[in-house]
Design a protein around this motif. Structure first.
Motif, PDB file in Angstrom:
ATOM      1  N   VAL A 399       3.815 -42.221 -19.645  1.00  0.00           N
ATOM      2  CA  VAL A 399       5.107 -41.538 -19.493  1.00  0.00           C
ATOM      3  C   VAL A 399       5.703 -41.235 -20.867  1.00  0.00           C
ATOM      4  CG1 VAL A 399       7.508 -41.855 -18.771  1.00  0.00           C
ATOM      5  CG2 VAL A 399       5.654 -42.364 -17.179  1.00  0.00           C
ATOM      6  N   LEU A 400       5.627 -42.208 -21.772  1.00  0.00           N
ATOM      7  CA  LEU A 400       6.144 -41.979 -23.133  1.00  0.00           C
ATOM      8  C   LEU A 400       5.384 -40.841 -23.813  1.00  0.00           C
ATOM      9  CD1 LEU A 400       6.637 -45.656 -24.409  1.00  0.00           C
ATOM     10  CD2 LEU A 400       8.417 -43.992 -23.834  1.00  0.00           C
ATOM     11  N   MET A 401       4.067 -40.838 -23.693  1.00  0.00           N
ATOM     12  CA  MET A 401       3.279 -39.782 -24.309  1.00  0.00           C
ATOM     13  C   MET A 401       3.568 -38.427 -23.670  1.00  0.00           C
ATOM     14  SD  MET A 401      -0.437 -41.564 -24.991  1.00  0.00           S
ATOM     15  CE  MET A 401      -0.967 -40.216 -26.055  1.00  0.00           C
ATOM     16  N   GLY A 402       3.742 -38.403 -22.356  1.00  0.00           N
ATOM     17  CA  GLY A 402       4.055 -37.150 -21.671  1.00  0.00           C
ATOM     18  C   GLY A 402       5.409 -36.598 -22.056  1.00  0.00           C
ATOM     19  N   LEU A 403       6.425 -37.479 -22.134  1.00  0.00           N
ATOM     20  CA  LEU A 403       7.750 -37.032 -22.552  1.00  0.00           C
ATOM     21  C   LEU A 403       7.706 -36.458 -23.966  1.00  0.00           C
ATOM     22  CD1 LEU A 403       9.992 -39.944 -21.193  1.00  0.00           C
ATOM     23  CD2 LEU A 403       9.864 -37.608 -20.307  1.00  0.00           C
ATOM     24  N   GLY A 404       7.004 -37.157 -24.848  1.00  0.00           N
ATOM     25  CA  GLY A 404       6.899 -36.674 -26.220  1.00  0.00           C
ATOM     26  C   GLY A 404       6.202 -35.329 -26.303  1.00  0.00           C
ATOM     27  N   MET A 405       5.126 -35.160 -25.545  1.00  0.00           N
ATOM     28  CA  MET A 405       4.393 -33.894 -25.573  1.00  0.00           C
ATOM     29  C   MET A 405       5.256 -32.763 -25.025  1.00  0.00           C
ATOM     30  SD  MET A 405       0.641 -33.039 -23.993  1.00  0.00           S
ATOM     31  CE  MET A 405      -0.076 -31.398 -24.179  1.00  0.00           C
ATOM     32  N   GLY A 406       5.987 -33.015 -23.956  1.00  0.00           N
ATOM     33  CA  GLY A 406       6.855 -31.986 -23.388  1.00  0.00           C
ATOM     34  C   GLY A 406       7.943 -31.544 -24.340  1.00  0.00           C
ATOM     35  N   LEU A 407       8.481 -32.477 -25.127  1.00  0.00           N
ATOM     36  CA  LEU A 407       9.514 -32.132 -26.102  1.00  0.00           C
ATOM     37  C   LEU A 407       8.973 -31.269 -27.236  1.00  0.00           C
ATOM     38  CD1 LEU A 407      11.443 -35.526 -26.427  1.00  0.00           C
ATOM     39  CD2 LEU A 407      12.135 -33.489 -25.153  1.00  0.00           C
ATOM     40  N   ILE A 408       7.670 -31.342 -27.473  1.00  0.00           N
ATOM     41  CA  ILE A 408       7.066 -30.565 -28.564  1.00  0.00           C
ATOM     42  C   ILE A 408       6.546 -29.227 -28.082  1.00  0.00           C
ATOM     43  CG2 ILE A 408       5.186 -30.503 -30.247  1.00  0.00           C
ATOM     44  CD1 ILE A 408       5.329 -33.562 -30.356  1.00  0.00           C
ATOM     45  N   VAL A 409       5.783 -29.232 -26.995  1.00  0.00           N
ATOM     46  CA  VAL A 409       4.965 -28.071 -26.658  1.00  0.00           C
ATOM     47  C   VAL A 409       5.797 -26.880 -26.185  1.00  0.00           C
ATOM     48  CG1 VAL A 409       4.531 -28.686 -24.242  1.00  0.00           C
ATOM     49  CG2 VAL A 409       2.817 -27.421 -25.515  1.00  0.00           C
ATOM     50  N   ALA A 410       6.916 -27.111 -25.485  1.00  0.00           N
ATOM     51  CA  ALA A 410       7.694 -25.979 -24.970  1.00  0.00           C
ATOM     52  C   ALA A 410       8.498 -25.273 -26.064  1.00  0.00           C
ATOM     53  CB  ALA A 410       8.603 -26.449 -23.840  1.00  0.00           C
ATOM     54  N   PRO A 411       9.312 -25.966 -26.856  1.00  0.00           N
ATOM     55  CA  PRO A 411      10.104 -25.250 -27.861  1.00  0.00           C
ATOM     56  C   PRO A 411       9.306 -24.762 -29.054  1.00  0.00           C
ATOM     57  CG  PRO A 411      10.515 -27.615 -28.021  1.00  0.00           C
ATOM     58  CD  PRO A 411       9.658 -27.401 -26.806  1.00  0.00           C
ATOM     59  N   LEU A 412       8.150 -25.343 -29.319  1.00  0.00           N
ATOM     60  CA  LEU A 412       7.413 -24.990 -30.536  1.00  0.00           C
ATOM     61  C   LEU A 412       6.978 -23.530 -30.525  1.00  0.00           C
ATOM     62  CD1 LEU A 412       6.168 -25.798 -33.204  1.00  0.00           C
ATOM     63  CD2 LEU A 412       4.174 -26.664 -31.968  1.00  0.00           C
ATOM     64  N   THR A 413       6.448 -23.057 -29.388  1.00  0.00           N
ATOM     65  CA  THR A 413       5.975 -21.672 -29.319  1.00  0.00           C
ATOM     66  C   THR A 413       7.116 -20.696 -29.560  1.00  0.00           C
ATOM     67  OG1 THR A 413       4.279 -22.352 -27.735  1.00  0.00           O
ATOM     68  CG2 THR A 413       4.762 -20.010 -27.885  1.00  0.00           C
ATOM     69  N   ASP A 414       8.255 -20.934 -28.920  1.00  0.00           N
ATOM     70  CA  ASP A 414       9.408 -20.050 -29.101  1.00  0.00           C
ATOM     71  C   ASP A 414       9.871 -20.059 -30.551  1.00  0.00           C
ATOM     72  OD1 ASP A 414      11.503 -18.333 -28.433  1.00  0.00           O
ATOM     73  OD2 ASP A 414      12.855 -19.988 -28.018  1.00  0.00           O
ATOM     74  N   LEU A 415       9.870 -21.231 -31.168  1.00  0.00           N
ATOM     75  CA  LEU A 415      10.327 -21.350 -32.545  1.00  0.00           C
ATOM     76  C   LEU A 415       9.397 -20.623 -33.505  1.00  0.00           C
ATOM     77  CD1 LEU A 415      12.510 -22.664 -34.309  1.00  0.00           C
ATOM     78  CD2 LEU A 415      11.046 -24.660 -34.505  1.00  0.00           C
ATOM     79  N   VAL A 416       8.107 -20.722 -33.278  1.00  0.00           N
ATOM     80  CA  VAL A 416       7.139 -20.080 -34.166  1.00  0.00           C
ATOM     81  C   VAL A 416       7.256 -18.558 -34.100  1.00  0.00           C
ATOM     82  CG1 VAL A 416       4.694 -19.727 -34.632  1.00  0.00           C
ATOM     83  CG2 VAL A 416       5.517 -22.007 -34.054  1.00  0.00           C
ATOM     84  N   LEU A 417       7.480 -18.015 -32.897  1.00  0.00           N
ATOM     85  CA  LEU A 417       7.497 -16.560 -32.716  1.00  0.00           C
ATOM     86  C   LEU A 417       8.889 -15.947 -32.774  1.00  0.00           C
ATOM     87  CD1 LEU A 417       4.902 -16.123 -29.810  1.00  0.00           C
ATOM     88  CD2 LEU A 417       4.547 -15.753 -32.248  1.00  0.00           C
ATOM     89  N   SER A 418       9.929 -16.761 -32.984  1.00  0.00           N
ATOM     90  CA  SER A 418      11.296 -16.275 -32.847  1.00  0.00           C
ATOM     91  C   SER A 418      11.643 -15.143 -33.802  1.00  0.00           C
ATOM     92  CB  SER A 418      12.279 -17.441 -33.040  1.00  0.00           C
ATOM     93  OG  SER A 418      12.150 -17.984 -34.348  1.00  0.00           O
TER      94      SER A 418
END
Length: 502
Positions: A399-418
């Motif tokens: 659960v800890l690993m999943g929460l951490g991955m979710g916090l990274i993977v969704a906003p990262l793409t938007d931030l890179v291409l913004s």
């Protein structure tokens, strides 16, 4: 709705309501069609995500049925990642030149046919070759997904879209292991593991038909040319780096492998020099180097690379640990990952819409720390319980690993291409996906050092292999934790806040 172009889509939002009375009846169908197009391209992307995780869970069954060794198992995953990484930038640029819809449809058709070949494979060599073909066709399909999103939605809506995209990543993490486990356990029509690939056929056909109807064509407004020389130099450089990493352990780490990896650096440097010259000559390079002057893009690329590396190591060794080390069935292993997958979905769904606008890059840093903490908790539990560990005892670290991955993977793409100009969205999304897959392929290659060196050091004739796999898994988790701490440090290169309007 007429075919969209980047020029039309890139118009400032303030310019659209020039004639309010005429705009009212046109807006609803436009919105409806682009959201239907989003559903189509995200379904195709989900098919790609599921295909990666579904293969991992079926590895022991493939090994038993085809008589594949550990080297072949590694290549079944790494061959896909390698072809994917090498072809992504070219696939993105081809979409800019010849049309993103056209390349998307070509990619999904090829991916579906390659999936059929995987399902019919009669030897490890044929399966590896089919997986390479799958990766190559996915390299045509996947970069068009982010490009189509980027040119179809204004900046103020992209946060919501990438939030959905992140949640879909979590869904892929849920569906892949579960679907792989169920299809393997059910042994449909006596086909064993083969339905994990054949299930792509109806999805691919449906995606092709719906894509023809709902996805609108778009391409770069300025006429571009395909940079064939740059494509060859870049592909050769990446292969010189990745092939020895993936094949080195199986070949006994020969000298030529280290020479190849060392020479890959000047080849990649030559690629950069050539791309600069190509830009000055005709403005049609394979990679727009000017993109790396954008801080959010350059910083995000570094984060993507390290994050892909850490996850590349984890997902392969985790599957081998559960099934070959602990002796669990595919279904039990797949169900044990449900807490991780649900946590990814939840965290991804709220990170973009709720957390990132308020806390900015701190969300990604929190994700890296939470995921690293979960890794360390998992390491402690594997050490404490050994072969007697139960699925419920794994729930907390997962659960800890999943929460951490979710916090990274969704906003990262938007931030890179913004801040990427829309005319370069294909090239940019190709670079983003290439970097992620390059990191993943590097992680798969480094698993030879992080995991298989411990396994290879044991003598099967005198040592029980279960405890050996547990020890190898613990050894690999230290590598994963180190990669996540590096992600935390690299996030400092990103802007404190994402840019929400352009």
């Amino acid at each position: 709705m007429p075919p969209a172009t980047d020029t039309a889509l890139a118009a400032p939002p303030a310019a659209s309501p020039d004639a309010p009375p005429a705009a009212a009846p046109v807006t609803p169908p436009a919105d409806r069609r682009r959201w239907l197009a989003l559903a189509v391209v995200m379904t195709a992307s989900l098919m790609d995500l599921v295909d990666v995780t579904i293969v991992n869970i079926a590895m022991p069954s493939i090994q038993q049925d085809l008589g594949a060794g550990f080297g072949a198992l590694q290549w079944i995953t790494a061959g896909y990642a390698l072809a994917f990484a090498v072809g992504l930038i070219t696939g993105g640029r081809l979409g800019d030149i010849h049309g993103r819809k056209r390349l998307f449809l070509l990619g999904i058709t090829g991916f579906t046919l390659a999936s059929a070949l995987c399902g019919l494979a009669w030897s490890p060599e044929v399966l590896v070759a089919a997986r390479v073909l799958q990766g190559a066709t996915a390299a045509l399909m996947v970069p068009q997904v982010l490009s189509i999103i980027h040119v179809s939605f204004p900046a103020e809506e992209r946060g919501k879209v990438f939030g959905l995209f992140g949640a879909m990543v979590g869904m892929g993490a849920v569906l892949g292991p579960l679907l792989g486990a169920l299809l393997t356990e059910w042994d449909l029509f006596g086909l064993g593991w083969r339905p994990i690939f054949l299930v792509n056929l109806p999805i691919g056909v449906a995606g092709l038909l719906m894509g023809l109807k709902y996805v609108d064509e778009s391409r770069a407004p300025k006429a571009l040319k395909l940079d064939l020389v740059g494509m060859v130099i870049g592909a050769v450089g990446l292969l010189m780096l990745l092939y020895p990493l993936t094949h080195g352990r199986e070949a006994g780490w020969p000298l030529w492998g280290f020479v190849s990896m060392g020479l890959s650096l000047p080849v990649l440097a030559l690629f950069v020099v050539y791309e600069r010259a190509k830009t000055r000559k005709d403005g049609s390079p394979l990679v727009e180097l000017a993109l790396f002057r954008v801080r959010s893009f350059a910083g995000g690329i570094g984060v993507q690379l390290c994050f892909g590396l850490a996850t590349g190591i984890f997902f392969l060794v985790w599957t081998l640990y559960l099934q070959l080390g602990l002796g669990w069935s595919a279904l039990k292993a797949g169900l044990s990952g449900v807490p991780f997958s649900l946590a990814v979905s939840v965290a991804a769904g709220i990170s973009v819409q709720v957390l990132v606008p308020r806390f900015g890059r701190k969300v990604l840093q929190a994700g890296a720390l939470v995921m690293a903490a979960g890794t360390l908790v998992y390491l402690a539990e594997a050490d404490r319980y050994g072969l007697a560990v139960a699925p419920w005892q794994m729930a907390l670290p997962l659960v800890l690993m999943g929460l951490g991955m979710g916090l990274i993977v969704a906003p990262l793409t938007d931030l890179v291409l913004s801040e990427v100009p829309r005319e370069h969205s294909g090239s940019a999304s190709g670079i983003v996906n290439t970097t992620q897959q390059l990191g993943f392929a590097l992680g798969l290659g480094l698993s030879s050092v992080a995991f298989f060196t411990v396994v290879d050091a044991a003598d099967p004739a005198t040592t029980a292999m279960g405890p050996v796999f547990v020890d190898a898994f613990q050894h690999a988790l230290w590598w994963v934790a180190a990669g996540l701490l590096l992600v935390f440090a690299l996030v400092f290169a990103l802007p404190r806040r994402g840019h929400t309007g352009r």
